[in-house]
Design a protein around this motif. Structure first.
Motif, PDB file in Angstrom:
ATOM      1  N   GLU A  30       0.830  -1.203   0.000  1.00  0.00           N
ATOM      2  CA  GLU A  30       0.000   0.000   0.000  1.00  0.00           C
ATOM      3  C   GLU A  30       0.868   1.258   0.000  1.00  0.00           C
ATOM      4  N   GLN A  34       0.878   4.219  -2.741  1.00  0.00           N
ATOM      5  CA  GLN A  34       0.558   5.579  -2.304  1.00  0.00           C
ATOM      6  C   GLN A  34       1.634   6.575  -2.729  1.00  0.00           C
ATOM      7  N   PHE A  80      -8.814  -2.065  -2.438  1.00  0.00           N
ATOM      8  CA  PHE A  80      -8.667  -1.066  -1.382  1.00  0.00           C
ATOM      9  C   PHE A  80     -10.073  -0.739  -0.862  1.00  0.00           C
ATOM     10  N   ILE A  84      -7.600   4.152  -1.314  1.00  0.00           N
ATOM     11  CA  ILE A  84      -6.133   4.088  -1.395  1.00  0.00           C
ATOM     12  C   ILE A  84      -5.491   4.866  -0.261  1.00  0.00           C
TER      13      ILE A  84
END
Length: 712
Positions: A30, A34, A80, A84
């Motif tokens: 993640e 990101q 997700f 996100i």
């Protein structure tokens, strides 16, 4: 639209390839997604705001607000389920890992700010700078704190009020410095005073942050009502630790520099200097002071060494990676819903007005008693308005520590945005007011400007290359900047000078005692260049090289003629009967098709190239070419003249196939690749015969394209 489409694809890719999971691997997955999205969003936001004439950092912050957890970031998508950038509960609404990246960015920012601090300017203008800087700290602090007292019904010494006060103190003069540079006012009395006062602001503002953090911690840990003696102890500790480490750093700066240089690699010691900043940042945090203070002290310690500019240059890549992340994450921390509440907006506007007026009054009034008139005072006051990264870092510390609520953090962001928006226009208008800003004409400094006129930009490039090489051989560290013109900062031990490179002039700015060194450098470099030119003349045999080029028929085959030559730029029957007219006709083909903005400069550039040596090859081929401004890549035209005309060719025969290239003058372009690829194709008999018998423009292009692809 293309860039927005790319960003949309980047946003949607994770939803199709990531599944919900657990553990460290999922967290890291993640995080990298990101970071990738943040970099794209920050770059697009920054570029858009720059195009509309606003600072790029505003675009990065707005991008963070848009993709953050309070807006698009929390929208569920496959892979997700919470978005996100899911909203996290706690002191900060983003993940600890992502906030950690912004913390590292803040350390890098303050380390580089310390490196950029001019200690000599600090000392030289310490009186004026200190008085103006202190005024620019005190008034905004009081107004910011009183805003919280008045509108939030809290005490003057409450942590939220103290933090709002210290947030409004910080000055970010990057915008003002850019305007001063563009207006050629950097060395004006107002410009020097603004920069010196900003140094004072940075130093004292960071110390004030340490004091406020100490007071806030004492209150939250149950010490209750603080006595002035307790505040005095906290203040003495903050000043003592800062002054102690700063004094030690400056005292041992040359030894630290020598230790770093012992690694014999500029990239290595640049990274290791950042490592030292990170360690010292941790030490300061552990001692109850903020990380950024330690990072600033480390940068300050190295600011007077000869490697300071080299470190800045080599850490530029890290700066470009981390800083957009910092501003975008700061935008993500803004709760848009609470920010739009009438009460928050009113407080934000009042706080912003107080912060702007605080700088104008706090910096402008003291300057009236220091030799400046009303014009100068206004310029100084407006030049000190902008807030930026330091204000946001302090606000982030307050939010993550629980001293500031999300609403108060949003108020701090509003103030930062407004100060950055209003400062440039106000400052430019103040600078545009006619007349000097001092009561008396400022006396000149001991700085000497030495100018050398150049016959052409090409000679300038050659000379600059030689000068830089000589300086590096002497052990100088060199940092290049682009400020409208190319600027080199040259440093070794106590010698420091600036080299500005214009199209037809070199300009050295140095201390008078270093003038002899500069003149010796120029003299020796010109002697070396003269010797080099003699060797080049002995080496170069243009006629033989032109014959070799005219017979070379091999190329890589990965060149596509259609990328540079359209059918409308092909003429199967040229009308002109002289060399000069043929060149003019070919240039006008490009001009009439809109490929070049004007024809006169391009024709002159081709004639200049022809004057040095004819581009008539052999076997009826001529390749006139030149460099012109106003274009971004190579432009090509091709024409056929039935029967041919004299073109000073190698074999003395008339030329009947003409290939014209116009390349960018001030931008990179594949000039040599285009020239060599098409030339190699034209050296093939079958290609030349095909061009002469081509019945249409498309046939001619196909013949050249096939000749380029054929490696035989």
């Amino acid at each position: 639209m293309k860039r927005l489409l790319v960003l949309l694809i980047v946003l949607l890719i994770p939803s199709s390839v990531f599944a919900e999971g657990q553990g460290v691997t999922q967290l890291m997955t993640e995080l990298v997604v990101q970071l990738g999205i943040i970099l794209f969003a920050a770059r697009l936001g920054g570029r858009f705001f720059k195009k509309i004439g606003l600072p790029g950092v505003l675009g990065e912050m707005i991008a963070g607000i848009l993709i953050g957890p309070f807006l698009l970031g929390s929208i569920p998508i496959p892979g997700f389920p919470h978005g996100i950038f899911a909203l996290h509960q706690g002191d900060i609404p983003v993940t600890v890992e992502l906030y950690g990246f912004s913390t590292i960015a803040s350390v890098i920012l303050l380390f580089l700010a310390g490196l950029e601090t001019d200690i000599n300017m600090f000392l030289r203008y310490s009186l004026k700078g200190s008085l103006i800087g202190i005024g620019g700290l005190t008034i905004p602090f009081i107004l910011g704190d009183l805003t919280a007292v008045w509108l939030m019904n809290v005490d003057f010494m409450d942590p939220p009020a103290l933090f709002l006060g210290v947030i409004s103190m910080a000055t970010s003069v990057g915008i003002s410095a850019r305007i001063l540079s563009e207006k050629k006012k950097m060395d004006s009395p107002e410009g020097v005073t603004i920069l010196a006062a900003a140094v004072i602001d940075d130093v004292l503002g960071i110390i004030f942050l340490a004091i406020v953090v100490g007071i806030a911690e004492s209150i939250t840990k149950g010490h209750g009502g603080l006595s002035w003696s307790h505040i005095g102890i906290i203040t003495a500790k903050a000043f003592g630790v800062w002054l102690g480490f700063s004094a030690l750093g400056l005292l041992f700066s040359k030894r630290i520099s020598k230790f770093l240089k012992s690694f014999n690699s500029i990239p290595a010691f640049s990274v290791l200097s950042l490592g030292m900043a990170l360690v010292l940042a941790g030490v300061f945090e552990h001692a109850g002071l903020a990380m950024i203070i330690g990072a600033y002290v480390m940068g300050l310690s190295l600011s007077k060494t000869d490697i300071s500019y080299v470190i800045q240059e080599n850490l530029f890549g890290l700066h470009e990676f981390f800083v957009p992340i910092f501003f975008t994450v700061m935008g993500m921390l803004v709760n848009v819903k609470s920010l739009m509440a009438p009460q928050v907006l009113i407080v934000g506007l009042v706080y912003s007005a107080g912060s702007v007026l605080g700088k104008v009054i706090g910096c402008g009034l003291p300057s009236l008693g220091l030799g400046f008139n009303k014009k100068g005072a206004l310029r100084i006051g407006f030049g000190m308005i902008p807030r930026g990264e330091v204000s946001l870092i302090i606000a982030g510390i307050g939010l993550s520590s629980g001293y500031l609520s999300p609403d108060l953090f949003g108020i701090a962001v509003i103030m930062t945005l407004i100060s950055v928006l209003v400062a440039p226009s106000l400052f430019e208008k103040a600078l545009a007011i006619p007349g000097i800003g001092t009561h008396k004409e400022a006396k000149g400094t001991d700085t000497v400007i030495t100018e050398y006129d150049l016959p052409s930009p090409e000679v300038g490039e050659f000379l600059v290359t030689k000068l830089i090489s000589s300086l590096e051989h002497e052990g100088f560290f060199i940092h290049m900047m682009e400020l409208g013109t190319r600027v080199y900062q040259l440093r070794k031990d106590d010698i420091f000078c600036t080299l500005e490179v214009d199209k037809n002039q070199l300009r050295f700015i140095t201390a008078r005692e270093d003038l002899a060194f500069i003149k010796t450098l120029i003299y020796e470099s010109l002697i070396d260049m003269n010797n080099i030119m003699k060797e080049v003349k002995n080496l170069a045999k243009p006629d033989e090289m032109r014959k070799e080029l005219a017979t070379e028929a091999h190329n890589r085959g990965d060149f596509h003629i259609h990328d540079y030559l359209d059918q409308e730029d092909v003429e199967l029957d040229l009308k002109s009967n002289t060399k000069d007219d043929i060149i003019g006709e070919l240039v006008n083909i490009l001009y009439n098709s809109g490929k070049i903005p004007e024809s006169e400069e391009a024709i002159a550039a081709v004639f200049e190239r022809e004057a040095s040596m004819s581009t008539g090859m052999q076997n009826g081929v001529a390749i006139p070419h030149g460099r012109s401004s106003g274009i971004d890549t190579v432009k090509v035209a091709i024409g056929v003249k039935k029967g041919g005309i004299p073109f000073d060719s190698i074999d003395g025969k008339p030329s009947n196939i003409f290939l014209l290239l116009i390349s960018p003058k001030d931008a990179p372009g594949p000039h040599l690749k285009v020239l060599s690829s098409i030339s190699a194709a034209l050296n093939k008999e079958e290609v030349r015969q095909g061009i002469l018998t081509a019945q249409s423009r498309s046939d001619l292009l196909s013949i050249i394209d096939q000749g380029i692809k054929d490696k035989k």
